[in-house]
Write an enzyme that holds these catalytic residues in place. Structure first.
Site, mmCIF file in Angstrom:
data_model
loop_
_atom_site.group_PDB
_atom_site.id
_atom_site.type_symbol
_atom_site.label_atom_id
_atom_site.label_comp_id
_atom_site.label_asym_id
_atom_site.label_seq_id
_atom_site.Cartn_x
_atom_site.Cartn_y
_atom_site.Cartn_z
ATOM 1 N N ASP A 261 31.396 -45.992 13.877
ATOM 2 C CA ASP A 261 30.151 -45.473 14.437
ATOM 3 C C ASP A 261 30.071 -45.695 15.947
ATOM 4 O OD1 ASP A 261 27.258 -44.588 14.080
ATOM 5 O OD2 ASP A 261 26.959 -46.588 14.918
ATOM 6 N N GLU A 294 33.359 -41.713 15.772
ATOM 7 C CA GLU A 294 32.218 -41.024 16.358
ATOM 8 C C GLU A 294 32.206 -41.453 17.813
ATOM 9 O OE1 GLU A 294 27.386 -40.463 15.972
ATOM 10 O OE2 GLU A 294 28.270 -42.455 15.749
#
Length: 588
Positions: A261, A294
């Site tokens: 993330d 990401e």
């Protein structure tokens, strides 16, 4: 003294079996003078301090024992490397034998990346680990090859997206036990499904993080982030904490890959290379392990150097503006010419490759040299639905014809497709932002959520903002559930059958050649209309579509028609929401 080199199955911190009914406890607490291990029966044991800032002790304690640490006489705290927190982030940690589970599919080696069709889901809204397990046969029937679980690190309360976790080693207890998570992964492997985990290594949540009390150097106050001071990845002890965590998920739980993330918030960013090398050094020959980023920075070099792929937000953002006309928030960076942005994504990977966005920030690197499988594309995901004020899906924002064309585009390029839970059967339920905080944090989150949308035209007045669902209400969580039973009933069943046909087509005609795929560019035909081409070995794939408002001349036929939405092979013009996919037998 630095921590020893990371090795799979040998974490530096936490409570680990030491043989003969004994457990080794180790805590990194460089600011502490004294650390006591406090067992649930009241017994206390003083840990030995070492030069590297760690404390440890080995005791005759078996799996199942509950414990906490008492540091410098203050209130007891959980183990930051706890494997299980059945009473939540403030309760006792539990000793877990990570090797006690008997795997039924121990020979599973994973699947190659080219076969990946990701299905992102929230475990809590699916009924916990057991609830997700019950869905596996239906997901396979839909053509899904990999499920991606939103974060599982223990968070405050019983309801949360998972990005507010504070105990990265503890699989969320609201969903079940560690062995129940392993049983889910084991069952998925038995169905031929890969399992990915969304891992959050860039921040901790706002409640239940006790590290500041005894390891202030874990954080770098000179590097602020939206979540507070950045985690200080300059320290070897901090690096080891997260490397061991990744190795735990991949080896003890046997996840097939991680989605990391918001890695642009990791400081210094070079830790990503250290992490990648440590992970792949631990993977035996023949096993498939995939690492997906990401990364708002669009660092193409990370993908060239060995990361498997990156979530391509540029694809979603440009497509969403074309489909909805929305231009507020981060869509402003694509509103100037969404057609050109989407064409660049399809033809070169990223839309932003060093250009300045609407805020004047330059981001990204040239990406056209990368294979298309380095990019994960999606028409929706948890962020792009849940970060809307009322969690509305595309199915409630655009016409059914446009929705099908958008999903067909997502499914039938050589990029790797991702679908959010419910999307394969056209679900219309919202996916809202939900939490379960106690006062006063609950009020702060509720008001912060409403203020977040104050600059949007639809929520400019206070009454409109008051209509935004309260994240802390149980009803907000309940409203976010999408029952997979709908994929077998009425309109949902018809949509699911159509979706499964797309997946079968992808696996049969695209996947075998994806290892040799390369991008051949894309051209804008008209506002909202694009034709894009890729080499698939000795063949050429062409996708053409029109999300504009007027008919346009159709490009000439380009081989065999694989799929069409709102169009036929003989059409000389493409109307709105038309899409055609062609495959040429040989490159011209």
């Amino acid at each position: 003294m630095a921590p020893p080199a990371a090795q799979a199955g040998r974490p530096w911190l936490g409570a680990m079996p030491a043989g003969e009914g004994r457990t080794r406890f180790r805590l990194w607490a460089p600011d502490a003078r004294e650390v006591l291990l406090e067992l649930a029966d009241g017994a206390r044991h003083r840990l030995q301090r070492h030069d590297d800032g760690s404390f440890d002790i080995t005791l005759a304690v078996r799996p199942g024992a509950r414990y906490r640490y008492r540091i410098d006489g203050r209130d007891p705290v959980p183990d930051p490397a706890s494997r299980w927190q059945p009473d939540g982030v403030h309760g006792h940690s539990v000793v877990v034998d990570p090797h006690a589970y008997t795997w039924q599919h121990a020979a599973w080696q994973g699947r190659p990346w080219r076969e990946t069709v990701l299905y992102e889901l929230h475990v809590g809204t699916c009924g916990g680990y057991a609830g997700v397990m019950a869905q596996l046969p239906q997901l396979v029937a839909l053509g899904i090859t990999a499920i991606e679980l939103m974060p599982l690190n223990e968070f405050p309360g019983r309801r949360n997206w998972g990005y507010d976790g504070v105990l990265p080693y503890a699989a969320e207890s609201a969903y079940g036990s560690p062995d129940e998570l392993k049983a889910l992964i084991d069952a998925a492997h038995g169905h031929g499904l890969m399992v990915f985990l969304d891992a959050v290594y860039n921040h901790f949540g706002p409640e239940g993080n006790y590290l500041h009390q005894y390891a202030e150097t874990f954080f770098n106050a000179d590097a602020p982030t939206p979540w507070g001071p950045a985690i200080d990845f300059r320290l070897e002890a901090v690096q080891r904490y997260f490397i061991d965590n990744a190795l735990m998920w991949l080896h003890e739980y046997r996840f097939d890959g991680l989605r990391l993330d918001a890695v642009h918030a990791i400081v210094p960013n070079d830790f990503l290379e250290t992490l990648r090398q440590a992970i792949y050094a631990s993977v035996p020959a023949g096993r498939h392990v995939h690492l997906v980023l990401e990364n708002e920075a669009n660092q193409a070099f990370r993908l060239a150097d060995g990361y498997t792929a990156q979530w391509d937000d540029d694809f979603h953002n440009a497509l969403h503006v074309l489909l909805t006309g929305e231009e507020e928030g981060y869509y402003a960076g694509f509103s100037d010419d969404p057609t050109a942005h989407l064409a660049r994504v399809l033809g070169e990977g990223f839309a932003y490759q060093g250009q300045a966005d609407h805020r004047g920030h330059r981001r990204g690197e040239p990406s056209g040299h990368l294979p298309p499988t380095k990019f994960v594309v999606f028409a929706q995901n948890h962020d792009q639905i849940g970060n809307r004020a009322k969690g509305d899906r595309l199915s409630t924002l655009i016409a059914p014809e446009a929705l099908r064309a958008a999903l067909a585009l997502t499914a039938l390029t050589p990029m790797i497709p991702l679908f959010f839970m419910g999307e394969p059967w056209g679900a219309r339920e919202p996916f809202l932002f939900f939490t379960d905080y106690a006062p006063p944090l609950d009020e702060a989150v509720r008001e912060g959520r409403r203020k977040e949308f104050a600059h949007f035209a639809a929520f400019a007045d206070e009454a409109a903002r008051a209509s935004i669902p309260d994240p802390n209400l149980p009803a907000t969580f309940e409203a976010s559930k999408s029952d997979i039973a709908a994929s077998r009933q009425g309109e949902g069943a018809a949509f699911a059958q159509w979706f499964a046909g797309l997946m079968a087509l992808r696996q049969a005609r695209l996947v075998p050649a994806l290892d040799d795929a390369r991008m051949l560019g894309a051209q804008v035909l008209a506002p909202g209309a694009i034709v894009a081409r890729w080499a698939l070995g000795t063949r050429e794939l062409q996708v053409e579509f029109n999300f504009g408002k007027a008919d346009i001349p159709a490009p000439p036929a380009a081989g065999a028609l694989l799929h069409a939405e709102n169009a036929t092979a003989k059409d000389s013009r493409l109307g709105p929401n038309a899409l055609r996919v062609w495959l040429r037998d040989a490159l011209a």
